[in-house]
Motif scaffolding. Structure first.
Motif, short mmCIF file in Angstrom:
data_model
loop_
_atom_site.label_atom_id
_atom_site.label_comp_id
_atom_site.label_asym_id
_atom_site.label_seq_id
_atom_site.Cartn_x
_atom_site.Cartn_y
_atom_site.Cartn_z
N ILE A 52 39.28 17.84 -25.69
CA ILE A 52 37.85 17.55 -25.86
C ILE A 52 37.50 18.04 -27.25
N ALA A 53 37.33 17.12 -28.21
CA ALA A 53 37.02 17.54 -29.57
C ALA A 53 35.67 18.26 -29.60
N CYS A 54 34.70 17.71 -28.86
CA CYS A 54 33.37 18.29 -28.74
C CYS A 54 32.56 17.39 -27.84
N PHE A 55 31.30 17.74 -27.64
CA PHE A 55 30.34 16.83 -27.00
C PHE A 55 29.47 16.22 -28.09
N GLU A 56 28.86 15.07 -27.77
CA GLU A 56 27.93 14.41 -28.67
C GLU A 56 26.75 13.88 -27.85
N PRO A 57 25.58 13.75 -28.46
CA PRO A 57 24.41 13.25 -27.73
C PRO A 57 24.66 11.87 -27.13
N SER A 58 24.06 11.62 -25.98
CA SER A 58 24.25 10.35 -25.29
C SER A 58 22.96 9.94 -24.60
N ASP A 59 22.73 8.64 -24.52
CA ASP A 59 21.57 8.11 -23.80
C ASP A 59 21.94 7.63 -22.40
N ASP A 60 23.21 7.85 -22.01
CA ASP A 60 23.66 7.37 -20.70
C ASP A 60 22.94 8.09 -19.57
N ALA A 61 22.50 7.35 -18.59
CA ALA A 61 21.89 7.95 -17.40
C ALA A 61 22.99 8.47 -16.48
N PRO A 62 22.70 9.44 -15.63
CA PRO A 62 23.71 9.94 -14.68
C PRO A 62 24.24 8.81 -13.81
N PRO A 63 25.54 8.72 -13.61
CA PRO A 63 26.10 7.67 -12.76
C PRO A 63 25.70 7.89 -11.30
N ALA A 64 25.62 6.81 -10.57
CA ALA A 64 25.21 6.89 -9.16
C ALA A 64 26.37 7.26 -8.25
N THR A 65 27.61 7.14 -8.74
CA THR A 65 28.77 7.39 -7.90
C THR A 65 29.07 8.88 -7.79
N ALA A 66 29.67 9.27 -6.67
CA ALA A 66 30.06 10.65 -6.43
C ALA A 66 31.44 10.90 -7.04
N PRO A 67 31.87 12.16 -7.16
CA PRO A 67 33.21 12.44 -7.65
C PRO A 67 34.27 11.70 -6.84
N VAL A 68 35.32 11.27 -7.52
CA VAL A 68 36.37 10.47 -6.88
C VAL A 68 37.58 11.36 -6.60
N PRO A 69 38.09 11.38 -5.36
CA PRO A 69 39.29 12.18 -5.08
C PRO A 69 40.45 11.79 -6.00
N HIS A 70 41.23 12.78 -6.41
CA HIS A 70 42.36 12.55 -7.32
C HIS A 70 43.54 13.39 -6.83
N ASP A 71 44.73 12.81 -6.86
CA ASP A 71 45.90 13.54 -6.38
C ASP A 71 46.47 14.52 -7.41
N GLY A 72 45.95 14.48 -8.63
CA GLY A 72 46.41 15.41 -9.65
C GLY A 72 47.77 15.08 -10.22
N GLU A 73 48.30 13.91 -9.86
CA GLU A 73 49.64 13.53 -10.32
C GLU A 73 49.56 12.76 -11.64
N PHE A 74 50.33 13.21 -12.62
CA PHE A 74 50.44 12.53 -13.91
C PHE A 74 51.91 12.56 -14.33
N ALA A 75 52.29 11.60 -15.15
CA ALA A 75 53.62 11.62 -15.73
C ALA A 75 53.71 12.75 -16.76
N ASP A 76 54.85 13.44 -16.80
CA ASP A 76 55.09 14.51 -17.77
C ASP A 76 53.96 15.53 -17.76
N PRO A 77 53.75 16.23 -16.65
CA PRO A 77 52.64 17.17 -16.56
C PRO A 77 52.82 18.37 -17.49
N VAL A 78 51.69 18.93 -17.92
CA VAL A 78 51.68 20.15 -18.72
C VAL A 78 51.90 21.33 -17.78
N THR A 79 52.92 22.13 -18.04
CA THR A 79 53.24 23.25 -17.14
C THR A 79 53.01 24.61 -17.78
N GLY A 80 52.72 24.64 -19.07
CA GLY A 80 52.48 25.91 -19.75
C GLY A 80 51.73 25.68 -21.05
N ILE A 81 51.06 26.70 -21.53
CA ILE A 81 50.32 26.60 -22.78
C ILE A 81 50.58 27.84 -23.63
#
Length: 209
Positions: free
Chosen positions: A138-167
């Motif tokens: 996330i480089a930063c946030f920037e101002p937006s005129d977007d209204a809040p979306p009507a949809t609720a959070p979407v379930p996610h399995d957390g699976e991605f290719a080549d996951p990050v395992t350490g920092i």
């Protein structure tokens, strides 16, 4: 009285840590321009996600995807960015409650001045051009005129290719060091090409420095 000696001192080292499944999914998601939160037992969605409920201490693992837009809940203007901060120009530190989340995320808001920032303003994520699986994706946030979306959070399995395992995060502390009486005498003597020590009043040994 002799002048008090001072000197700048920098302590810097890389901090390396492994990631559990929740933090791994969150950071890998940022690399893929996806923001994940975690659902608590009472239904609250926390972003950034944590692995244990801060109220009940229950282990958390139910991930959901939230929107890249949100609302500023509080802010503070930073007129002089320092080394390692997200932006090189003056910006606002903001807490942003992303749409679908119940907690706020701390990051930078790119704004022309403090008059352009207010609590309740709408913002969106500006993604970094190159992403590696870190909060800096996330480089930063920037101002937006977007209204809040009507949809609720979407379930996610957390699976991605080549996951990050350490920092590896750089840790740096800049401060001014002021030695005490004995060290000040020792340092002043070195400037005169002399070596001085101090005798312990108990054991009578002489310690240098």
């Amino acid at each position: 009285m002799p002048e008090v000696l001072t000197a700048p001192l920098v302590v810097e080292f890389p901090f390396t840590r492994s990631l559990g499944p929740v933090q791994s999914a969150f950071l890998t998601g940022l690399r893929e321009r996806t923001v994940l939160g975690v659902t608590c037992q009472d239904g609250r969605v926390l972003v950034p996600p944590v692995e244990y409920d801060p109220v009940t201490a229950e282990e958390l693992s139910h991930l959901v995807e939230v929107a890249p837009t949100g609302t500023v809940t509080t802010w503070a203007w930073n007129p002089g960015p320092r080394r390692g901060q997200p932006l090189r120009t003056p910006f606002a530190w903001v807490l942003v409650r992303l749409d679908g989340a119940d907690s706020a995320l701390l990051h930078a808001l790119d704004a022309p001045g403090p008059d352009a920032v207010r609590t309740g303003m709408r913002v969106r994520i500006r993604w970094a051009a190159e992403r590696t699986g870190a909060i800096t994706d996330i480089a930063c946030f920037e101002p937006s005129d977007d209204a809040p979306p009507a949809t609720a959070p979407v379930p996610h399995d957390g699976e991605f290719a080549d996951p990050v395992t350490g920092i590896t995060a750089p840790a740096r502390l800049d401060y001014t060091y002021a030695p005490g009486r004995a060290q000040s005498r020792y340092l002043r003597a070195l400037a005169d090409r002399r070596t001085v020590g101090e005798r312990c009043p108990a054991c009578r040994k002489v310690y240098v420095p």
